[in-house]
Structures are given as C-alpha cells and as structure tokens.
Design a protein around this motif. Sequence first.
Motif, PDB file in Angstrom:
ATOM      1  N   VAL A  35       0.485   5.913   8.994  1.00  0.00           N
ATOM      2  CA  VAL A  35       0.566   6.095   7.545  1.00  0.00           C
ATOM      3  C   VAL A  35      -0.847   6.359   7.020  1.00  0.00           C
ATOM      4  O   VAL A  35      -1.740   5.532   7.194  1.00  0.00           O
ATOM      5  CB  VAL A  35       1.153   4.855   6.848  1.00  0.00           C
ATOM      6  N   SER A  36      -1.038   7.533   6.386  1.00  0.00           N
ATOM      7  CA  SER A  36      -2.309   7.794   5.709  1.00  0.00           C
ATOM      8  C   SER A  36      -2.193   7.247   4.297  1.00  0.00           C
ATOM      9  O   SER A  36      -1.332   7.670   3.526  1.00  0.00           O
ATOM     10  CB  SER A  36      -2.576   9.301   5.651  1.00  0.00           C
ATOM     11  N   LEU A  37      -3.058   6.295   3.987  1.00  0.00           N
ATOM     12  CA  LEU A  37      -2.926   5.598   2.704  1.00  0.00           C
ATOM     13  C   LEU A  37      -3.558   6.412   1.580  1.00  0.00           C
ATOM     14  O   LEU A  37      -4.577   7.090   1.769  1.00  0.00           O
ATOM     15  CB  LEU A  37      -3.591   4.229   2.797  1.00  0.00           C
ATOM     16  N   ILE A  77      -2.954   3.194   8.552  1.00  0.00           N
ATOM     17  CA  ILE A  77      -2.328   2.026   9.154  1.00  0.00           C
ATOM     18  C   ILE A  77      -1.267   2.517  10.111  1.00  0.00           C
ATOM     19  O   ILE A  77      -0.529   3.455   9.825  1.00  0.00           O
ATOM     20  CB  ILE A  77      -1.744   1.097   8.066  1.00  0.00           C
ATOM     21  N   THR A  78      -1.212   1.899  11.240  1.00  0.00           N
ATOM     22  CA  THR A  78      -0.195   2.275  12.217  1.00  0.00           C
ATOM     23  C   THR A  78       0.905   1.223  12.209  1.00  0.00           C
ATOM     24  O   THR A  78       0.639   0.029  12.362  1.00  0.00           O
ATOM     25  CB  THR A  78      -0.812   2.357  13.625  1.00  0.00           C
ATOM     26  N   ALA A  79       2.109   1.689  11.958  1.00  0.00           N
ATOM     27  CA  ALA A  79       3.241   0.778  11.869  1.00  0.00           C
ATOM     28  C   ALA A  79       4.056   0.836  13.150  1.00  0.00           C
ATOM     29  O   ALA A  79       3.825   1.698  13.999  1.00  0.00           O
ATOM     30  CB  ALA A  79       4.114   1.147  10.678  1.00  0.00           C
ATOM     31  N   ALA A  80       4.988  -0.098  13.264  1.00  0.00           N
ATOM     32  CA  ALA A  80       5.820  -0.130  14.459  1.00  0.00           C
ATOM     33  C   ALA A  80       6.961   0.876  14.347  1.00  0.00           C
ATOM     34  O   ALA A  80       7.432   1.398  15.341  1.00  0.00           O
ATOM     35  CB  ALA A  80       6.382  -1.541  14.667  1.00  0.00           C
ATOM     36  N   SER A  81       7.404   1.132  13.093  1.00  0.00           N
ATOM     37  CA  SER A  81       8.537   2.035  12.917  1.00  0.00           C
ATOM     38  C   SER A  81       8.048   3.409  12.451  1.00  0.00           C
ATOM     39  O   SER A  81       6.964   3.548  11.886  1.00  0.00           O
ATOM     40  CB  SER A  81       9.523   1.457  11.904  1.00  0.00           C
ATOM     41  N   LEU A 141       0.850  -1.188   0.000  1.00  0.00           N
ATOM     42  CA  LEU A 141       0.000   0.000   0.000  1.00  0.00           C
ATOM     43  C   LEU A 141       0.889   1.242   0.000  1.00  0.00           C
ATOM     44  O   LEU A 141       1.925   1.267   0.657  1.00  0.00           O
ATOM     45  CB  LEU A 141      -0.890   0.002   1.251  1.00  0.00           C
ATOM     46  N   ARG A 142       0.461   2.233  -0.764  1.00  0.00           N
ATOM     47  CA  ARG A 142       1.214   3.484  -0.796  1.00  0.00           C
ATOM     48  C   ARG A 142       0.541   4.503   0.126  1.00  0.00           C
ATOM     49  O   ARG A 142      -0.684   4.516   0.245  1.00  0.00           O
ATOM     50  CB  ARG A 142       1.236   4.048  -2.225  1.00  0.00           C
ATOM     51  N   GLY A 143       1.356   5.327   0.715  1.00  0.00           N
ATOM     52  CA  GLY A 143       0.773   6.329   1.581  1.00  0.00           C
ATOM     53  C   GLY A 143       1.801   7.354   2.016  1.00  0.00           C
ATOM     54  O   GLY A 143       2.929   7.372   1.523  1.00  0.00           O
ATOM     55  N   THR A 144       1.355   8.203   2.939  1.00  0.00           N
ATOM     56  CA  THR A 144       2.258   9.214   3.473  1.00  0.00           C
ATOM     57  C   THR A 144       2.353   9.003   4.967  1.00  0.00           C
ATOM     58  O   THR A 144       1.332   8.895   5.668  1.00  0.00           O
ATOM     59  CB  THR A 144       1.719  10.624   3.172  1.00  0.00           C
ATOM     60  N   SER A 145       3.577   8.917   5.438  1.00  0.00           N
ATOM     61  CA  SER A 145       3.794   8.582   6.835  1.00  0.00           C
ATOM     62  C   SER A 145       4.061   9.852   7.648  1.00  0.00           C
ATOM     63  O   SER A 145       4.747  10.756   7.191  1.00  0.00           O
ATOM     64  CB  SER A 145       4.963   7.610   6.957  1.00  0.00           C
ATOM     65  N   ASP A 146       3.475   9.880   8.839  1.00  0.00           N
ATOM     66  CA  ASP A 146       3.777  10.951   9.785  1.00  0.00           C
ATOM     67  C   ASP A 146       3.978  10.246  11.114  1.00  0.00           C
ATOM     68  O   ASP A 146       3.020   9.854  11.772  1.00  0.00           O
ATOM     69  CB  ASP A 146       2.621  11.952   9.822  1.00  0.00           C
ATOM     70  N   GLY A 147       5.258  10.005  11.454  1.00  0.00           N
ATOM     71  CA  GLY A 147       5.520   9.180  12.630  1.00  0.00           C
ATOM     72  C   GLY A 147       5.219   7.735  12.303  1.00  0.00           C
ATOM     73  O   GLY A 147       5.642   7.236  11.268  1.00  0.00           O
ATOM     74  N   ILE A 185      -8.043 -14.356   0.395  1.00  0.00           N
ATOM     75  CA  ILE A 185      -9.304 -13.622   0.400  1.00  0.00           C
ATOM     76  C   ILE A 185      -9.051 -12.172  -0.004  1.00  0.00           C
ATOM     77  O   ILE A 185      -8.181 -11.496   0.544  1.00  0.00           O
ATOM     78  CB  ILE A 185      -9.958 -13.701   1.796  1.00  0.00           C
ATOM     79  N   ASP A 186      -9.793 -11.745  -0.990  1.00  0.00           N
ATOM     80  CA  ASP A 186      -9.671 -10.404  -1.532  1.00  0.00           C
ATOM     81  C   ASP A 186     -10.687  -9.518  -0.792  1.00  0.00           C
ATOM     82  O   ASP A 186     -11.887  -9.763  -0.865  1.00  0.00           O
ATOM     83  CB  ASP A 186      -9.968 -10.482  -3.030  1.00  0.00           C
ATOM     84  N   LEU A 187     -10.201  -8.525  -0.068  1.00  0.00           N
ATOM     85  CA  LEU A 187     -11.082  -7.727   0.790  1.00  0.00           C
ATOM     86  C   LEU A 187     -11.157  -6.280   0.317  1.00  0.00           C
ATOM     87  O   LEU A 187     -10.129  -5.677  -0.019  1.00  0.00           O
ATOM     88  CB  LEU A 187     -10.548  -7.751   2.230  1.00  0.00           C
ATOM     89  N   THR A 188     -12.382  -5.712   0.335  1.00  0.00           N
ATOM     90  CA  THR A 188     -12.511  -4.287   0.078  1.00  0.00           C
ATOM     91  C   THR A 188     -12.262  -3.562   1.390  1.00  0.00           C
ATOM     92  O   THR A 188     -12.403  -4.135   2.474  1.00  0.00           O
ATOM     93  CB  THR A 188     -13.912  -3.927  -0.431  1.00  0.00           C
ATOM     94  N   GLY A 189     -11.928  -2.321   1.335  1.00  0.00           N
ATOM     95  CA  GLY A 189     -11.570  -1.597   2.551  1.00  0.00           C
ATOM     96  C   GLY A 189     -12.436  -0.382   2.753  1.00  0.00           C
ATOM     97  O   GLY A 189     -13.658  -0.525   2.633  1.00  0.00           O
ATOM     98  N   PRO A 190     -11.826   0.732   2.927  1.00  0.00           N
ATOM     99  CA  PRO A 190     -10.383   0.919   2.854  1.00  0.00           C
ATOM    100  C   PRO A 190      -9.698   0.555   4.164  1.00  0.00           C
ATOM    101  O   PRO A 190     -10.325   0.703   5.203  1.00  0.00           O
ATOM    102  CB  PRO A 190     -10.238   2.417   2.574  1.00  0.00           C
ATOM    103  N   PRO A 191      -8.410   0.160   4.107  1.00  0.00           N
ATOM    104  CA  PRO A 191      -7.665  -0.171   2.882  1.00  0.00           C
ATOM    105  C   PRO A 191      -8.024  -1.556   2.361  1.00  0.00           C
ATOM    106  O   PRO A 191      -8.405  -2.424   3.140  1.00  0.00           O
ATOM    107  CB  PRO A 191      -6.212  -0.127   3.349  1.00  0.00           C
TER     108      PRO A 191
END
Lengths: 283, 351
Positions: B251-253, B259-263, B242-248, B309-315
């Motif tokens: 990540v806003s996709l 999505i909240t990442a560990a790093s 998934l592409r997005g912009t990270s702030d801390g 399984i193909d899931l609709t989101g978002p994301p």
Amino acid sequence: MTRSARSYRVGHRSGSHRSRSYRAGAIPALLVIPAVAGLAFLVLPLAGLVLEAPWGTLLTRLTDPAVLAALRLSLIAATSATALCLVLGIPLAWLLARSRFPGRRLLRSLVTVPLVLPPVVGGVALLLVLGRNGLIGQYLQSWFGVSLPFTTAGVIVAEAFVAMPFLVIAVDGALRGADQRFEEAAATLGASRWLIFRKVTLPMAAPGIGAGAVLCWARALGEFGATITFAGNFPGETQTMPLAVYLALESDPEAAIVLSLVLLAVSIAVLVILRDKWIRPAS
Amino acid sequence: MSLDGSIGLRRGSGFTVDIDIAAGAGETVGLLGPNGAGKSTALRGLAGLLPLAAGHLILDGEVLDHADDNVFVPPERRAVGVVFQDYLLFPHLSVVDNVAFGLRAVGVRRSEARSRAYASLQRLGMERYAQQRPGSLSGGQSQRIALERALITDPRLLLLDEPLAALDASTKIEVRSGLKEHLGDFTGITVLVTHDPLDAMVLADRLLIVQDGRVIQDGTPAQIARHPLTDYVANLVGVNLLRGTSDGTVVSLDDGGQITAASSHQGPVMVAFSPTAVSLHVDHPVGSARNSWPVKIRGLENHGLTTRIDLTGPPEVLADITPAAVADLGLSPGSRLWAQLKASEIRVYPG
C-alpha cells in the motif's frame, strides 16, 4: 509541603508586599469624616427614639385600646395585602420571567412604577379609578354595591398597590435564576405544566417568594401616603399604625414614640429574618 | 417495538443537527462524539424538549413529531424516560418522592405511588435513603435513583444523557457495569449519549458516531473499531488509520511511505492497525517483520497501563507501549527510533 507554604507566607509578611497592600486598603482621611457623619445621620435618630422612649409606661401604653386597635388593624391589613400580592404577584412574576411576548421589558418596568412613585400619588390614582365615581369604582358600586375608599378593604388595596412590586421583583428574580432543566425533567416524567408549576417551580422558588413576601409585608405595614389618601384615617377602620403615629404626634407624643418603637422593632425583625434565611452576605 | 427518527434541529449560530436513528426492542443505541457535536441536542429532540425543525420521530407506530405534518406530542405525553447528565433529582423532595414523581404525574394516588417507589428502593437496597434529600446521596446513588425515577412509569424509550460523566473514575466502572445489567433487563429502546468511547463500547449494541451534527459512521462497536472511517473515529477507538492506494499487498500511503499488508487489494484502501501492533527499536530491526521505518517521537501520553506515543514518519502512527519500556529505552520527545509493524496485524479494507 505545609512547612514550605507557611514559610513562604511568613516571608511575604515581613517583605515589602505587606506595607503595599496595607496602603491600598487604607481609607483616605478626607473620606472618614463624611463617612462617620453619614453613619451618625442614619443611626442617631433611631438611637434617640430608643433613648426617648417612656420605658416605664411602655406596657400600659402598648395595651391602650387605641394603640391595640391600630396595631391589630395594621397586622390584618398588611397580612391581607401580602396575601393579595401573593395571589396576583406570583402569576405576574411568572409571566414576566417565563413567557416571551413583545413589550415584556416595558411591562417589567411598568410593574416597578409604584416602587418609585410617591405613595400619595398612588392614593390619588386609586381614588380616580376605584373611587365611588371612578372608572371602575362606579361599576363596583352600582353592580355589586361595593365601595372601597375609606374602608378597611381600601386600606388593603392601597397597601397592596404600593407593596406588590417588592414581591413581583423578588419572585421574578427567583424564577429567572432557577434552573429550568428541573422543569424539563418533570415534563419528561409526565407532569403537566400546572403540576410542574405547583410541584417544582413554586417549591424551588420558595426562598425567593418568602423573601419577597416578607419585604412586601414590611412595606405594607409601614404604608402611609396611599393609605391616608385612598382610605382616610378612621380609628379602628382605616387608621393603621403609621397613621396613628402621625396623629398622636400632635396630641400625645409619648404614644407616638411607643408606636414608632413597635414599627422599628418590626423593621429590625424583618432584617434579621431576611439576613439569616435568604440574604447571603456577599463576602 | 421500534424507533424511527430523522432528527433535524437547529441550534443558535447556524449549527444544525441532522441525525437518522432507528432501533428495535431491547436495543441500546449509542450516540458517540465530541462535546458540542449535537448529541445532547438530538436527545432533547427525542424527548420532546425541542420540537423538530425537520424530519420525523415515530415510536411504536405513534407519530411523536413530524415537522412537515405539524404533529408534535409534548414531552409529558410521550412514553419516554430521561436520565439527565447531572441527574436533576428534585432537591426539595425526598428520595422516595423523587422516584414516585412520575407515578404521581400520571395520576397514581399518593399512597400507592409512595409504596411502589419504596418497593423499588428496596429492590435496589436503598430503602434507608427513602426519606433523605437527594443532596445527601453519592454520585453513583444519584444515578441509580435518576434511572429508577425514569423507569418507574415503564417508558418505551429510555434516553441517557452522559449518564456516567458526573462520576469519578473509581465509581464509574462499578456504576457502568450496573447500568449495563439494567439496560440488559430493559425491554424498551435505549438511546445513550456519551463522549466517552469506552462507555459507548461497553453499553451500546450499536453506535452512531456523531460529529458536527451528522452521523459519520454507524455500526456495532466491534465493526467501528475494526473499520473506522475517519481519523477522528480511529483516534476515538484507538486505531491507526492510514489512507493509501494498494497494489497487491503493498500500500502506497497518501501521506508518504509504504506498508506491506498480508492481504492483497487493488485501488484506494484504508489501512488500520492497533497502536499496540507497533513496536519500537533503538536500532534498525532485523527479523520477520516486513514493515520497519525510521520515526521521531512527537509526544508521549500516559493512558494508565500503556503509554501512547505519537510518532512522525512517514508514515505517522501512534504506538502503545508499556511505561517500563519507555523507561528502558529512555524515550522522550525528539528521540529517534525504528518502528516495526507485523503485516499480520494490519487490516486493509477498500475505502
């Protein structure tokens, strides 16, 4: 599964589908009469030949020195003509099938001209070019002392001229239908083009070449028009079977029938060989 | 030993191939991509079956093809062996003569070529097939013979065009491990073309992902699986991307959702995680996972031991779960669920 499939089919057979497909496959009565007439037209003369044959004296007729001479000459000439056609025709077919040059399609049609040309015209053309005073013939005569017309060699040339298109077309088709990737595989294994031609192209086209050679041989064996025009009709030298048949019809009809029977037998043998080995019935 | 190629080729209807390829001794480079991507065309360029329209090909310092300098070494004079997709064993020659063909072509006497070919059949335990026609061999055996035929002249470059595509699933695994072993012994350079990611992952030391005649990613199989650059590559190696912009760590996709990442990162990023990292729940989950969001099933596809399984989101994401779980949860297209993803399973890298 099998049970249900079977009952399904049985159900169909008793249903309306059967009568519909039956009607579609039926031949209109109007076509049956000309069809049977056509069949009779093709088969009856040959059957008559077999019926009229002097079976009692067949063996003595066949061993008649004149008949044997014509038979021998025919076999030698047709076989030599086929050999000549193989030597010249396979490279020509390869050229037509594999190389790309402008006018290739025109060349391919030119090659087939002898196929539709009246053989007697071919004989005249050969005389004009290879005759003693012909375009090329005069040099053959003055430089090499070779004269083709009215010799056994002339018979071979006339037969090859008429029969070669059969071979070229068959081999051309076989080469064009062959999977050229095998030749590429051979090239990546280090094989030169000549080696590829000998070890891969030729063996893989062998069935086509064989079929072409048999057709070519049969056509050469039956050649009449070009042979009598270019090579004349000298017993033992240029008088092949078809010429002998034609001549015997005047003087000795029984001999003509016997010779015809031999040619018919050869034709049928050729068909049988081709059918079993190379021609797959399209069913 | 080295291979340095810049393969520029044209195919009909305006399709062009432009692939740079470099490799060292003993290395196996895999060209991985969909059918029609130009992989096999590139292989034909390497073999010399197609002269390059642009670029160059240098093997061990020898210029094999150079479009600008008008240099072209034909295939029969290249130290290159090829195993074709359907093997192309000569049907009119016996198995031993097929193997001996390359030796005969370079002028080895018939008896010596035969005995060397026979010896290699013995090494493979296939000497009983020596006098048979290749038509009587199984797919796996044909593949071994084709490989042996290509290797007997000691090529410096070995080209494999979809070497396992003609095999059925059960023989494929066995033949693949045999091939892996063989490539390990081979001291030259191997270029492998395949559309099967697993074949590529198993056999190749390095992968070039090819799409529309271009290399879209280059790296070791592990690197590419961990950092796929496009959706296509992610799909190919079974990774959600998934592409997005990270702030801390958040990540806003681009396609909606968060999505909240560990790093922690700043700016445009790619978020990658395995379909197996996604778990599915009927009710809103309560637990340690920070990422959970409502989804709807668009499709289900069985892949042996797992169901993707193909899931609709978002994301929108792919999830791999067991068929048993599919049955337990009563899943079918249109089912509404909650997806959950552990932050520790997410990899984020700048993109």
